[in-house]
Design a protein around this motif. Structure first.
Motif, PDB file in Angstrom:
ATOM      1  N   THR A  14      -7.020   4.263   5.196  1.00 40.11           N
ATOM      2  CA  THR A  14      -7.502   5.243   4.219  1.00 40.11           C
ATOM      3  C   THR A  14      -6.866   5.034   2.851  1.00 40.11           C
ATOM      4  N   TRP A  15      -7.519   5.616   1.855  1.00 40.03           N
ATOM      5  CA  TRP A  15      -6.919   5.730   0.528  1.00 40.03           C
ATOM      6  C   TRP A  15      -6.094   7.022   0.545  1.00 40.03           C
ATOM      7  N   SER A  16      -4.851   6.919   0.156  1.00 42.71           N
ATOM      8  CA  SER A  16      -3.981   8.090   0.174  1.00 42.71           C
ATOM      9  C   SER A  16      -3.675   8.527  -1.262  1.00 42.71           C
ATOM     10  N   PHE A  17      -3.900   9.801  -1.532  1.00 45.22           N
ATOM     11  CA  PHE A  17      -3.651  10.328  -2.879  1.00 45.22           C
ATOM     12  C   PHE A  17      -2.675  11.498  -2.821  1.00 45.22           C
ATOM     13  N   ALA A  18      -1.764  11.516  -3.765  1.00 47.99           N
ATOM     14  CA  ALA A  18      -0.848  12.653  -3.908  1.00 47.99           C
ATOM     15  C   ALA A  18      -1.316  13.491  -5.091  1.00 47.99           C
ATOM     16  N   ILE A  19      -1.530  14.779  -4.840  1.00 39.26           N
ATOM     17  CA  ILE A  19      -2.004  15.676  -5.897  1.00 39.26           C
ATOM     18  C   ILE A  19      -0.800  16.447  -6.437  1.00 39.26           C
ATOM     19  N   GLU A  30      -1.073  15.872  -0.062  1.00 37.41           N
ATOM     20  CA  GLU A  30      -1.546  14.481   0.025  1.00 37.41           C
ATOM     21  C   GLU A  30      -2.834  14.468   0.820  1.00 37.41           C
ATOM     22  N   LYS A  74       0.836  -1.196   0.000  1.00 39.48           N
ATOM     23  CA  LYS A  74       0.000   0.000   0.000  1.00 39.48           C
ATOM     24  C   LYS A  74       0.875   1.252   0.000  1.00 39.48           C
ATOM     25  N   ARG A  75       0.595   2.150  -0.880  1.00 39.51           N
ATOM     26  CA  ARG A  75       1.317   3.419  -0.896  1.00 39.51           C
ATOM     27  C   ARG A  75       0.426   4.509  -1.483  1.00 39.51           C
ATOM     28  N   THR A  76       0.883   5.720  -1.324  1.00 43.44           N
ATOM     29  CA  THR A  76       0.129   6.857  -1.837  1.00 43.44           C
ATOM     30  C   THR A  76      -0.007   6.759  -3.355  1.00 43.44           C
ATOM     31  N   ILE A  77      -1.190   7.102  -3.839  1.00 48.52           N
ATOM     32  CA  ILE A  77      -1.451   7.004  -5.278  1.00 48.52           C
ATOM     33  C   ILE A  77      -1.226   8.382  -5.912  1.00 48.52           C
ATOM     34  N   PRO A  78      -0.241   8.499  -6.791  1.00 55.08           N
ATOM     35  CA  PRO A  78       0.042   9.808  -7.407  1.00 55.08           C
ATOM     36  C   PRO A  78      -0.871  10.067  -8.603  1.00 55.08           C
ATOM     37  N   ILE A  79      -2.017  10.621  -8.386  1.00 54.05           N
ATOM     38  CA  ILE A  79      -2.947  10.849  -9.502  1.00 54.05           C
ATOM     39  C   ILE A  79      -2.510  12.053 -10.331  1.00 54.05           C
ATOM     40  N   GLY A 134      -4.408  14.548 -11.432  1.00 54.35           N
ATOM     41  CA  GLY A 134      -5.051  15.803 -11.073  1.00 54.35           C
ATOM     42  C   GLY A 134      -5.291  16.669 -12.290  1.00 54.35           C
TER      43      GLY A 134
END
Lengths: 420, 277
Positions: B170-175, B187, A336-341, A343
C-alpha cells in the motif's frame, strides 16, 4: 536621567554595538559613531550655532540642539518673519535674529551654521557660510544638482571646514543594531533592500496670505526640489548604500504625477530599481495616496530579513523538503516509508507572518547624537569620518534617480564625482 | 531486490494550488502531459476566478435565466454532485446564495437536456469538489495512457494513487495535526484510491480567497476547529464527503463517518489527538 547616567547608557550601547562585531567590522562600517559618542560635554564651552531656516524642520532641529550638551543656538535667520517668531520660544531670550543670512554670517561669535532652507538654497548658503569661516551642518538632501553636491564637498575641503549632512539614521540605535546583525551574518548575504515611503496626503502646506505657494510649498516645484527623491528617498538610499556597502552601478525608474494633479511639478509616485555590483538591488517606491506600507526598509538576505523602522528581525522559515519529492528519491533508492503530506496545514508560498524578534533598542535620540557629533567635529576642526561620503552618495543617488525617471532610461553611476 | 520502475514527475499550478504528478513505470511517454491537460481542462471549466463555463452559468443563474450547459466537463461535474446528494446527506452543496435561503434543492437541473435554472438568484462554487474531481480526470488520463502506478496531489490535501506503491504494497500517508503540524493525526493506507482532507484550521484555512465552510441553510460559517479525512475510490466523492463531514452536526457526522475511511477529528486545543465525533 542625569547627564552622567545618560552618557554611560549611550556609551555602553554604542560600545556594545561597535565592539560586538568580529575584527572591528562595525567600527569600519560606522567610523563616525565612535567620535560622536566621545563628544565632550559643555566643559569647553558650547559650540555656537546659527540656524538658517526656521520653518518646521528648522524648528525641530533647534529643539534637538537644545537637548545636546555641547551645542547651543546663538542666532536665528529666516526670510519669513512668522517662522522666526515661532522659533523664538526654543532659544534663549535675546538670541539675535536675522532676515538675511549674510548679515548673520557677518556678525562674530558663531562657530557653525545649521542650514534648513529649501533644497535649492543649500549650496549657496553652504558656500557663504564656509567663505565666512564657519562650519556647516546642512539638512539632506545636499543640493538640487549633482554638480552642486560636489561643489559643496569641494568647498568644505578647500576651506578646511566641517560639512555634515543630516542623515540621522546613521546615528540611530536601531539602525546600528540592524547593521551589526547584518555584519554578523545573521540574515546571510544581503541581495535586496526593498524600501518604501508611502503617505496618504497631498504633501501640500496651507499658504498664508502674506506668502506664496512656491515659497511655502517649495517641495512641489522642480526649481527648488526633486520632490520625493530628495526629501524622502535620500534617507533610504543612504541606508541602501550603507547596508550594501557600495554605491549603485545604475538606476532605472518611472515617475508620474499620478494622483495629486494640483499643479505640482514633482512626481507624487516614484518607482526605481538601483542596481549594485553582484546583481544586488535596492527597490524603491514612494507615493502620496496610500499609507498602508508607510516608511520602511526591508533588508533581505538568504537567512532572514531586517525591518529597521519596525525594529524587527525575521529568520527565514527553513525550507521543508517537499514530501512527494522525497518519496520519489526514496523509491529510487528502494526505500519505502510513510509519506508525511501537508494535508490541511499545507499552503503554497503565502507571505510568512512569523512575528520575528526585536532588533534591540538604544536609549538615546539619534538626531541629538548627530548634533553632539557635529559639535565635537567643530571643536576639533575635523569632520566625523565617513559621514560626508555617505551623504554625498545618497544625494547623488536620489538625483540620479530623478534623471532616470525624467529621461526614461537607465542612468549609470557618474564617473566624474569629486573625491570625499 | 525487485527492479525499480522508471519514474517521472510533473509539478504545476492549477486549481488554485500546486499540483504534483508522480508516475512509476509503464505507459505512454506523454502520459503526464495528458494528465496535466486533463486537470487544466477541469480548472478552465470550473474556476470562478476568471471567465469560464461556470462563470457564464453563474451569470445566467444570478439573473434567473435557464442556462444551457455546453461544456461536457461542467455537465459531468453537475451530474456527479447531483448523484452524490444522498451519500453526503445533502450536506455538500456547491450553491452560493447571499441570503442563505435556497440551495441545491432549488435548482431545476435537467441532465438530459443539459439545462439548469433557479427561481432565485444563485451561483455555483466548486470548491470542495474541484480538486478531487480534477484528480479523478487525471487518474483516468494516466490509466488510459497505460500508467499502472502513480501518485497525484493537489495541494497535498487531495491525493490520488494508481495501483500499489512502486515498491509493492500500500501507499502509506501520514496526515498532520493542524494544531501541531509536526505531530501525526492519523496514518492511512491507500491502493487505487483517493484521499481528501478538509479542515477549519491550519495554514490553508487562513489563505486569501479560501471559502468559508458553510452548512447548507445556515448563514454562519462552521467555526469549530475540526478536520475531516475521507478515503474513497473517487477523488470527487472523497472531497464532497470530507466537506460534508466538516459541516455536519454531530448526529449527521455519526452517520457519515465509519472510523476507518471517513473520519472527523475534534481539534479544540484540549482535545486528545484522536477523537471522533
Amino acid at each position: 536621567m542625569t547627564d552622567k547616567f545618560f552618557d554611560l547608557t549611550r556609551r555602553t550601547f554604542l560600545d556594545r554595538v561597535l565592539m560586538a562585531s568580529a575584527g572591528g567590522v562595525m567600527a569600519t562600517a560606522t567610523p563616525w559613531v565612535a567620535m560622536a559618542a566621545g563628544a565632550e560635554t559643555a566643559g569647553a564651552g558650547k559650540v555656537r550655532l546659527g540656524v538658517i531656516g526656521t520653518g518646521d524642520r528648522g524648528r525641530a532641529l533647534i529643539q534637538n540642539i537644545a537637548k545636546t550638551r555641547n551645542c547651543m543656538v546663538a542666532a536665528l535667520c529666516d526670510t519669513y518673519a512668522p517662522n522666526l517668531a515661532k522659533a523664538r520660544q526654543w532659544v534663549a531670550a535675546g538670541t539675535p535674529e536675522f532676515s538675511d543670512h549674510r548679515a548673520m554670517l557677518d556678525t562674530r561669535g558663531l562657530d557653525a551654521v545649521v542650514i534648513a532652507t529649501p533644497l535649492h538654497r543649500h549650496a549657496q548658503h553652504t558656500f557663504d557660510a564656509m567663505d565666512a569661516g564657519l562650519h556647516v551642518w546642512c539638512e539632506k538632501a545636499m543640493a538640487r544638482t549633482i554638480a552642486d553636491c560636489g561643489a559643496m564637498v569641494e568647498r568644505a575641503r578647500t576651506r578646511g571646514k566641517v560639512l555634515q549632512i543630516g542623515h540621522q539614521r546613521m546615528f540611530h540605535p536601531t539602525y546600528l543594531n540592524a547593521l551589526r546583525r547584518v555584519k554578523a551574518g545573521e540574515i546571510g548575504p544581503v541581495t535586496q533592500i526593498r524600501a518604501s515611503w508611502h503617505r496618504n496626503n497631498a504633501w501640500r502646506r496651507p499658504v498664508p496670505a502674506d506668502s506664496d505657494d512656491r515659497r511655502i510649498n517649495w517641495r512641489l516645484y522642480r526649481e527648488s526640489s526633486a520632490g520625493l527623491m530628495t526629501e524622502l528617498a535620500t534617507h533610504q538610499l543612504q541606508v541602501g548604500n550603507w547596508f550594501l556597502d557600495a554605491v549603485p552601478t545604475r538606476v532605472i525608474g518611472s515617475g508620474s504625477i499620478c494622483f495629486w494633479k494640483d499643479g505640482r511639478e514633482v512626481y507624487d509616485h516614484v518607482a526605481l530599481i538601483y542596481e549594485y555590483a553582484g546583481g544586488r538591488k535596492v527597490i524603491y517606491t514612494s507615493l502620496l495616496n496610500n499609507a498602508r506600507y508607510g516608511c520602511e526598509e526591508q533588508v533581505q538576505g538568504s537567512k532572514g530579513t531586517i525591518e529597521p523602522e519596525l525594529g524587527r528581525i525575521y529568520q527565514e522559515v527553513p525550507h521543508r523538503a517537499l514530501a512527494l519529492q522525497r518519496m520519489q528519491a526514496d523509491v529510487k533508492r528502494g526505500h519505502k516509508r510513510t509519506i508525511p503530506i501537508g494535508g490541511a496545514t499545507w499552503f503554497p508560498e503565502l507571505p510568512v507572518t512569523t512575528p520575528g524578534e526585536s532588533l534591540g533598542w538604544g536609549e538615546y535620540d539619534e538626531t541629538m547624537l548627530q548634533f553632539e557629533g557635529f559639535g565635537e567635529a567643530v571643536r576639533k576642526g575635523k569632520a566625523l569620518p565617513g559621514l560626508l561620503q555617505q551623504a554625498y552618495y545618497a544625494s547623488v543617488a536620489s538625483l540620479l534617480g530623478e534623471q532616470a525617471m525624467d529621461k526614461g532610461e537607465a542612468m549609470t553611476w557618474p564617473t566624474s564625482l569629486v573625491t570625499v | 531486490m525487485r527492479a525499480l520502475p522508471a519514474t517521472g514527475e510533473l509539478c504545476f499550478s492549477a486549481m488554485g494550488t500546486r499540483v504534483e504528478l508522480h508516475r512509476f513505470g509503464g505507459g505512454a511517454a506523454d502520459a503526464l502531459a495528458q494528465a496535466e491537460r486533463a486537470i487544466e481542462m477541469v480548472d478552465d471549466a470550473l474556476t470562478i476566478h476568471r471567465p469560464s463555463s461556470t462563470t457564464a452559468l453563474n451569470e445566467a443563474l444570478r439573473s434567473r435565466q435557464t442556462a444551457t450547459i455546453t461544456d461536457p466537463i461542467l455537465l459531468d461535474a453537475l451530474i456527479r454532485i447531483d448523484d452524490a446528494r444522498a451519500a453526503t446527506l445533502e450536506l455538500f452543496d456547491p450553491t452560493i446564495d447571499a441570503r442563505h435561503t435556497v440551495g441545491w434543492e432549488a435548482l431545476r437541473f435537467d441532465r438530459q437536456a443539459a439545462t439548469i435554472s433557479c427561481a432565485d438568484p444563485i451561483a455555483l462554487d466548486f470548491g470542495g469538489f474541484g480538486k478531487g474531481y480534477a484528480l479523478d480526470r487525471a487518474v483516468l488520463a494516466l490509466q488510459e495512457a497505460g500508467v499502472g502506478c502513480a501518485l497525484l496531489s493537489a495541494g497535498e490535501s487531495s491525493i490520488a494513487v494508481i495501483g500499489e506503491h512502486p515498491l509493492g504494497g500500500t501507499w502509506s500517508f501520514a496526515i498532520p495535526d493542524p494544531r501541531q503540524p509536526e505531530a501525526t493525526l492519523v496514518e492511512l493506507e491507500l491502493v487505487d484510491e483517493a484521499l481528501s482532507i478538509s479542515a477549519t484550521i491550519g495554514a490553508g484555512s487562513a489563505a486569501p480567497e479560501r471559502a468559508a465552510m458553510l452548512r447548507p441553510g445556515a448563514p454562519s460559517p462552521v467555526t469549530a476547529p475540526r478536520t475531516a479525512i475521507v478515503v474513497d475510490r473517487s477523488g470527487a466523492m472523497a472531497e464532497m464527503l470530507s466537506t460534508a463531514l466538516i459541516v455536519a452536526d454531530d448526529a449527521a457526522a455519526l452517520r457519515l463517518h465509519d472510523g476507518a475511511r471517513r473520519m472527523r477529528f475534534d481539534l479544540t486545543p484540549a482535545a486528545p489527538t484522536r477523537i471522533f465525533v
